[in-house]
Design a protein around this motif. Sequence first.
Motif, PDB file in Angstrom:
ATOM      1  N   TYR B 189      45.433  75.220  59.403  1.00  0.00           N
ATOM      2  CA  TYR B 189      44.160  75.707  58.144  1.00  0.00           C
ATOM      3  C   TYR B 189      44.951  75.883  57.266  1.00  0.00           C
ATOM      4  CZ  TYR B 189      42.074  78.577  54.934  1.00  0.00           C
ATOM      5  OH  TYR B 189      41.559  79.457  54.123  1.00  0.00           O
ATOM      6  N   TYR B 192      44.963  72.161  56.259  1.00  0.00           N
ATOM      7  CA  TYR B 192      43.931  71.979  55.424  1.00  0.00           C
ATOM      8  C   TYR B 192      43.289  72.641  53.931  1.00  0.00           C
ATOM      9  CZ  TYR B 192      38.780  73.386  54.795  1.00  0.00           C
ATOM     10  OH  TYR B 192      37.223  72.903  54.182  1.00  0.00           O
ATOM     11  N   ARG B 193      44.235  73.684  53.912  1.00  0.00           N
ATOM     12  CA  ARG B 193      43.588  74.543  53.059  1.00  0.00           C
ATOM     13  C   ARG B 193      44.500  73.975  51.564  1.00  0.00           C
ATOM     14  NH1 ARG B 193      40.586  75.840  48.978  1.00  0.00           N
ATOM     15  NH2 ARG B 193      39.480  76.337  50.963  1.00  0.00           N
ATOM     16  N   TRP B 194      46.402  73.811  52.424  1.00  0.00           N
ATOM     17  CA  TRP B 194      47.723  73.214  50.532  1.00  0.00           C
ATOM     18  C   TRP B 194      47.943  72.229  51.459  1.00  0.00           C
ATOM     19  CZ3 TRP B 194      47.014  79.309  52.764  1.00  0.00           C
ATOM     20  CH2 TRP B 194      46.455  79.691  51.648  1.00  0.00           C
TER      21      TRP B 194
END
Lengths: 161, 364
Positions: B189, B192-194
């Motif tokens: 995650y 993906y996010r950062w």
Amino acid sequence: MLTRHLCFFLLLAAGASAQEPTAAVQVAGDVTRPLTLASGDLARMPRASVKASDHGVETLYEGVWVDELLKRAGVPQGDQLRGKAMASYVLVHAQDGYQAVYSLAELDPAFTGNRVLLADTANGKPLFGERGRFQLVAPGDKAHARSVRMLTKLEVVRLRK
Amino acid sequence: MRAWSACALLLAAGVSAGAEWNWNLPPGFPRPLIPAGNPLTQAKVELGRRLFYDKRMSVNGGQSCASCHKQELAFTDGRARSEGTTGQLHPRGSMSLVNAAYAVTLTWAHPGMTLLEKQALAPMLGTAPVELGLAGHEARFLETLRGVPIYRDLFARAFPGQAQAFTLDNVTKALAAFERTIVSLRSPYDRYRWGGEENALSPAAKRGEVIFFSGERGGCFHCHGGWNFSGAVAGEGGAAPGRGGDGFANTGVSRYAAPNRGVFEHTARSEDLGRFRAPTLRNIALTSPYMHDGSMATLEEVVDHYARGGRYSHPNKDSRMQPLPLSPEDKRDLIEFLRSLTDVEMTRDPRWSDPWEARQRPAQ
């Protein structure tokens, strides 16, 4: 009128079930010029940026000030924002049904110093995932609840006409 | 070897080595707060790591901190309720130590427990329950440590210039220093996010993310918010703003009988009955069973509990605990998302592994 609303509802419902973020944001309601803006449209408007703490993580958001959008939609501002128009607000809609309200006056730089950004990028990258394509960033707010993510529509409501 | 001398140089120059620690954080992320009284140094972290994994930390040589905080389980123990070195059951389950450096309060429901240095005394000296069972044996315990050659070396380097370095205070400082370094932001995650890795998450996990962060659908972020998926965090630059209150909530997990009445155990205020801390959901797939009492075995059970708006009713139940409109597919997506919060690298990162075993291997 009814059918138009119905259509909009169907569109929303379809969008929500597919979970695809809406690719355009609307400025609608009691405005003289309703707008439907995709990222490309926002890119051609005067850009602004805000550095905000996202739960302690420094994030640079870019987009267009909400007052700029309201101006283009023909919403009364500055000297025009007086009298009956003072009882007007913007109902912010998110894709999941979440809503939040700003008064017209508090979005007007002639009234307050708390401008609100309609952001379409964070740290230079288009917003994605739980953010949707568009998000409000309210640097003057202490809480995040009006920094509405998955933004679909800014609906201007005039209570007194 | 080079790290040691660099450290000594920094100390000599009067600089806090904590600032020099290589946290390896993604851009924009705050560094953990280091208490002024316990600057982070390489030597202290190395000593803390030895102590953390040393069964001489218990009265009967049965347990170390690591017995209940196992790296492969994100520093939990896989049990509903932990068992101390003399066989006493803890009323609650062990908690992950990952990113504990950022937690504003520690343990399940103790608003006054804010420092890792202080927390370490609970398992060492606690008697209700007995965990490591060192109460009343402090002198003998410190004597035992003094008899270990590597500790004479490590205590001297971790606490230079102290004539009496073998103190409980220094033991807790070293343990806390080691714990603070267990920082993990490398799950799929995170990438993906950062990290700009669009394909680090499956489409199901991406849908689950939207549910988690939607107040109309999952609402999980209200209490497990921000990058640590937890209640309030603090780092350099101060505590992250938010209205999560103090991070404790009654979520209708149990009937809240003593001694598991939550914050009430410390305040005796009826409004605190059943209020527990919303822990980080990082690595949650590794830390079953769930909740303070370990009463939920699977993430499926957890999500069903939330979908019902909390499995028990209670006058103090948080108003955000409402039945959720989740289809079976939504629930699966939400669980996929929770699984994407696991940092597999963390479970085998050599910086946090058992150093007594590593001794057999060639020097790093």
